[in-house]
Design an enzyme around this catalytic site. Sequence first.
Site, PDB file in Angstrom:
ATOM      1  CG  PHE A 137     -14.074  63.025  64.979  1.00  0.00           C
ATOM      2  CD1 PHE A 137     -14.197  63.857  63.868  1.00  0.00           C
ATOM      3  CD2 PHE A 137     -13.057  62.076  65.004  1.00  0.00           C
ATOM      4  CE1 PHE A 137     -13.317  63.738  62.800  1.00  0.00           C
ATOM      5  CE2 PHE A 137     -12.170  61.955  63.938  1.00  0.00           C
ATOM      6  CZ  PHE A 137     -12.306  62.783  62.833  1.00  0.00           C
ATOM      7  CG  HIS A 138     -15.107  64.009  72.133  1.00  0.00           C
ATOM      8  ND1 HIS A 138     -14.469  62.823  71.870  1.00  0.00           N
ATOM      9  CD2 HIS A 138     -14.486  64.533  73.202  1.00  0.00           C
ATOM     10  CE1 HIS A 138     -13.504  62.637  72.747  1.00  0.00           C
ATOM     11  NE2 HIS A 138     -13.480  63.669  73.565  1.00  0.00           N
ATOM     12  CB  ALA A 139     -16.060  69.902  72.406  1.00  0.00           C
ATOM     13  NE  ARG A 165     -11.446  67.312  72.663  1.00  0.00           N
ATOM     14  CZ  ARG A 165     -11.122  67.373  73.945  1.00  0.00           C
ATOM     15  NH1 ARG A 165     -10.601  66.335  74.539  1.00  0.00           N
ATOM     16  NH2 ARG A 165     -11.401  68.450  74.648  1.00  0.00           N
TER      17      ARG A 165
END
Length: 132
Positions: free
Chosen positions: A47-49, A94
Amino acid sequence: MYKIIEFKTMGDCRGSLIALEDNSNVPFKIKRVYYIFNTKEGVKRGFHAHRDLKQIIIPVSGSCKILLDSGDSKEELILDNPTKGLFLDSLIWREMYEFSKDCVLVVLASEYYNESDYIRDYSRFLKEIDNG
Ligand code: TYD
């Protein structure tokens, strides 16, 4: 941008071996390696880029699914083959889930850990790719 990198396996009657080298089968200088294991049932991670970081994720054991989101399109991949690494360029959102009990993900990273390189808010991610 992301792509699957197929690693050459050195195999003989004893089993298999894969070697990873900077600027050879790994398209960046490796500054950091970490691994994700013992992920509890039902857990979703990621839950990040990343703003600049490039990574290769290798499922050396077990499997999981990963959702990749460029902002324009989304694709779900299954990571279940230790001979294949997933190269992730910067600015890809992702999410990882459906980890098998035996899942071990080895991650090669192009930079040292830096929390300010993370984009952890999805609407912020969309803004940053629009301005990019
Ligand atoms: P995080 O990146 O949030 O994990 P995931 O994306 O798999 O959900 O990292 C979990 C925790 O570990 C967070 O507190 C940051 C810390 N961490 C480090 O200290 N160094 C590292 O190299 C990484 C990847 C994480």
